[in-house]
Design a protein around this motif. Structure first.
Motif, PDB file in Angstrom:
ATOM      1  N   LYS A 128     -15.705  -4.694   2.818  1.00 20.51           N
ATOM      2  CA  LYS A 128     -15.583  -3.170   3.268  1.00 20.51           C
ATOM      3  C   LYS A 128     -14.623  -2.457   2.247  1.00 20.51           C
ATOM      4  CE  LYS A 128     -17.998  -3.290   6.898  1.00 20.51           C
ATOM      5  NZ  LYS A 128     -19.307  -2.482   7.051  1.00 20.51           N
TER       6      LYS A 128
ATOM      7  N   ILE B 158     -11.282  -2.212   1.811  1.00 15.63           N
ATOM      8  CA  ILE B 158     -10.371  -1.303   2.511  1.00 15.63           C
ATOM      9  C   ILE B 158      -9.022  -1.799   2.289  1.00 15.63           C
ATOM     10  CG2 ILE B 158     -11.924  -0.434   4.349  1.00 15.63           C
ATOM     11  CD1 ILE B 158     -11.156  -2.651   6.162  1.00 15.63           C
TER      12      ILE B 158
ATOM     13  N   LEU C 155      -3.656  -3.115   4.035  1.00  8.02           N
ATOM     14  CA  LEU C 155      -4.692  -2.396   4.317  1.00  8.02           C
ATOM     15  C   LEU C 155      -4.206  -1.123   5.273  1.00  8.02           C
ATOM     16  CD1 LEU C 155      -7.266  -3.856   6.796  1.00  8.02           C
ATOM     17  CD2 LEU C 155      -7.133  -1.588   6.269  1.00  8.02           C
TER      18      LEU C 155
ATOM     19  N   SER D 292      -7.599   2.913   7.472  1.00 13.82           N
ATOM     20  CA  SER D 292      -8.969   2.437   7.092  1.00 13.82           C
ATOM     21  C   SER D 292      -9.213   1.264   8.135  1.00 13.82           C
ATOM     22  CB  SER D 292      -8.918   1.500   5.805  1.00 13.82           C
ATOM     23  OG  SER D 292      -8.517   2.476   4.880  1.00 13.82           O
TER      24      SER D 292
ATOM     25  N   THR E 220     -12.362   0.427  10.167  1.00 14.59           N
ATOM     26  CA  THR E 220     -13.571  -0.008   9.343  1.00 14.59           C
ATOM     27  C   THR E 220     -13.527  -1.659   9.127  1.00 14.59           C
ATOM     28  OG1 THR E 220     -13.088   1.757   7.951  1.00 14.59           O
ATOM     29  CG2 THR E 220     -14.696   0.306   7.073  1.00 14.59           C
ATOM     30  N   CYS E 221     -12.494  -2.227   9.588  1.00  8.23           N
ATOM     31  CA  CYS E 221     -12.341  -3.568   9.493  1.00  8.23           C
ATOM     32  C   CYS E 221     -13.250  -4.344  10.578  1.00  8.23           C
ATOM     33  CB  CYS E 221     -10.860  -4.079   9.853  1.00  8.23           C
ATOM     34  SG  CYS E 221     -10.710  -6.014   9.758  1.00  8.23           S
TER      35      CYS E 221
END
Ligand SMILES: Cc1ncc(C[n+]2csc(CCOP(=O)(O)OP(=O)(O)O)c2C)c(N)n1
Ligand code: SF4
Ligand code: SF4
Ligand code: SF4
Ligand SMILES: [Mg+2]
Lengths: 252, 79
Positions: free
Chosen positions: B23, B25, B42, B46, B49-50
């Motif tokens: 991703k 990120i 991270l 974000s 989005t993980c």
């Protein structure tokens, strides 16, 4: 919200900072070995044999009883340990300078005798610990402190392919070469180490796993560039795969 | 929401996790840890989005990343 812990440090891997350089993949290999020991329930019965090289302090990181072998002699020491303590699970962990240079005799004969031990061989194409001298595995053209213009085929010969050689020896039950440069190859490394450990557990013979790894410091590369080199340069020279698996050969 | 925690005192700033994350990120932060390594992070923004795939953690030579996964369907139930 039910969340699940999907990745954490194995308990047998000491919760300490390592002395390894940033990006050094000895750490990845240690972690995989630690996971395999736990998954097979081997922690209590394991005696490790560490070697001379950057992984000399293995015993500070994988918390099992460990014998530190003289340079190159880990397979001979492991032979003694296993023969004296047949109930123990015995693995040696060696670098390419240790195993393929000064220790060439020991690894060949231990493999040929079919000692019931497992050898994890971390090939980073250089003597890491001592500052980046040429190893038997150094690639043609690769610059090191002892071949500053690059390894020359005419002068020094080409890199030794240990897995291909080990696979030809009679006592070998399992022999594979893997890498830890991608998630897919990390998974393959884990499968290979599991299988090598299994051959010892089942008394099938000698198990050998060569893992291609980085030495960003002595390659004089960033960690990311070093990791890319594994895929671009090392794997084409040292192809990945299983070179021998006795279990599979039995079933025609 | 799946999530990761990077142990900043263990991170050596090699950025292999940044490359490994499908991703993209994880980023290099502007913080240095006690050993002087510029650590990876991270950003909180974000985190949703993980996917909890653990690629970053598998790749980390310093075993500095812990990963928790939340099943997608479960996450939706909670929305
Ligand atoms: C008898 C002896 N000869 C030489 C050395 C010096 N020495 C220490 S480590 C090493 C090579 C290590 O290289 P490798 O096995 O590839 O391990 P790496 O550090 O790359 O993981 C050498 C030659 C030594 N310690 N003992
Ligand atoms: S010198 Fe190379 S093998 Fe040794 S810790 Fe540093 S990166 Fe790893
Ligand atoms: S768990 Fe997967 S998606 Fe989440 S940060 Fe790590 S690599 Fe990226
Ligand atoms: S892979 Fe690990 S050590 Fe490297 S930057 Fe990411 S968290 Fe830090
Ligand atoms: Mg080496």
């Amino acid at each position: 919200m039910s969340e699940q812990l999907v990745f954490t440090r194995p308990e047998v891997l000491a919760d300490v900072a390592t002395h390894y350089c940033p990006g050094c993949q000895h750490g990845v290999v240690h972690r995989i070995v630690a996971e395999c020991l736990e998954e097979f329930g081997l922690v209590e019965k394991t005696i490790a044999v560490s070697s001379i090289g950057c992984s000399v302090f293995l015993y500070n990181y994988i918390l099992v009883d460990t014998v530190e072998a003289p340079h190159g002699r880990a397979p001979a020491v492991a032979t003694g340990v296993k023969r004296a303590r047949k109930d123990a699970f015995v693995f040696a962990y060696q670098g390419d300078g240790d195993l393929a240079s000064i220790g060439m005799a020991e690894i060949m004969h231990a493999a040929n005798r079919g000692e019931r031990i497992s050898v994890i061989f971390v090939n980073n194409t250089v003597y890491g610990m001592t500052g980046g001298q040429m190893a038997p595995t150094t690639m043609v053209g690769q610059k090191t402190t002892t071949c500053p213009a690059g390894r020359c085929m005419e002068r020094e010969g080409g890199p030794i392919h240990m897995s291909e050689i080990i696979a030809t020896l009679g006592g070998v039950a399992y022999c594979a070469r893997t890498a830890v440069n991608t998630i897919k190859n990390i998974a393959q490394t884990k499968r290979a180490i599991r299988r090598a450990f299994e051959t010892q557990i089942n008394g099938e013979g000698f198990g050998f796993v060569e893992v291609l790894a980085t030495c960003p410091t002595n390659w004089r590369m960033s960690s990311v560039a070093a990791n890319e080199r594994v895929g671009k340069e090392m794997i084409p020279e040292f192809p990945l795969g299983v070179f021998k698996d006795a279990a599979k050969e039995e079933q025609p | 929401m799946s999530r990761i925690v990077i142990d900043e005192q263990r991170c050596k700033g090699c950025l292999l996790c940044v490359e490994a994350c499908p991703k993209s990120i994880i980023v290099a932060s502007s913080r240095f840890n006690a050993k002087g390594y510029k650590v990876a992070e991270l950003p909180e923004a974000s985190m949703d989005t993980c996917t909890g795939c653990a690629s970053c953690a598998q790749m980390c030579p310093d075993v500095a990343i812990t990963v928790w996964r939340t099943a997608k369907s479960k996450a939706k139930e909670n929305e």
